[in-house]
Design a protein around this motif. Structure first.
Motif: not given
Length: 238
Positions: A1-3, A117-122
């Motif tokens: 998920m991207q926040v 990338g393809k990780t959860n990021v805020i």
């Protein structure tokens, strides 16, 4: 998920983003710190803050790194920790000019997308929901009165041990000027994404802002889970 967390200077973006990243074990990326690092590089090389070609060359030479140390994001330029230096009044006063340079923004946006990338990021900044991560699942736009933001910045200076001779009125004027520059620049101006949720933090505590954003993230996570279950059932049926 991207926040994506956007908003004007000192609206509380970095503070709440760091807390949320820690609570959810997401990767935190402070894009504003990257542009401040570019400004430090320009100053260290005694370059004019409008010298795009010179600044780009200096960035390639020095390099910018974001490192997580003891649960805190540190910013390194040419191998030196400049995390405190990037918050000084001089850098704050000139970062708008550097961040408005098209090629500098292009370079930083490319780096920011690679980091996501393809990780959860805020990720927080000025144009995350509109330019850097336009497909982010959660978009937040924080606002606050210029006065409250000036008071926060003065408090932040004190907590970081940064000496400032500016009064709260002078800081408020600087913030208003920065708002104008950021919202009127030609490349990726500061503005709320159409699908972003606006939160006015003027009279909110940090905890209240964090809770409000976490609630939006949880809503989206529930939607994701439902969609996944529907797809899973469909695949089983096939």
């Amino acid at each position: 998920m991207q926040v994506a967390v956007d908003g004007p200077a000192s609206a509380g973006k970095s503070t709440v983003a760091k807390i949320i990243a820690k609570k959810l074990s997401y990767v935190y990326i402070d894009t504003g710190a990257m542009y401040r690092a570019c400004t430090v590089i320009a100053r260290n090389h005694q370059l004019d803050y409008g010298d795009e070609a010179g600044i780009l060359q200096a960035i390639d030479k020095d390099g910018i790194e974001l490192k997580s140390e003891h649960s805190e994001q540190k910013v390194y330029v040419a191998g030196k920790d400049v995390s405190k230096e990037i918050r000084t009044p001089e850098i704050s006063a000139n970062v708008s000019q550097v961040s408005a340079l098209p090629k500098v923004r292009e370079k930083m946006v490319s780096l920011q997308r690679q980091m996501a990338g393809k990780t959860n990021v805020i990720m927080d900044g000025r144009d995350i929901g509109t330019t850097v991560l336009p497909n982010a699942e959660v978009k937040i736009f924080l606002v606050a009165s210029a006065r409250s933001r000036a008071e926060r910045r003065l408090l932040d200076f004190k907590e970081r041990g940064i000496e400032s001779k500016q009064t709260v009125d002078e800081i408020e004027q600087d913030i208003a000027a920065r708002d104008y520059k950021d919202s009127h620049r030609k490349i990726s101006p500061l503005k709320k994404a159409d699908d972003a949720i606006q939160i006015d933090t003027t009279n909110m505590s940090i905890e209240q802002v964090v809770d409000a954003i976490l609630a939006e993230i949880k809503k989206t996570q529930k939607i994701f889970k439902k969609q996944y279950k529907i797809v899973e059932k469909y695949q089983t049926f096939l």
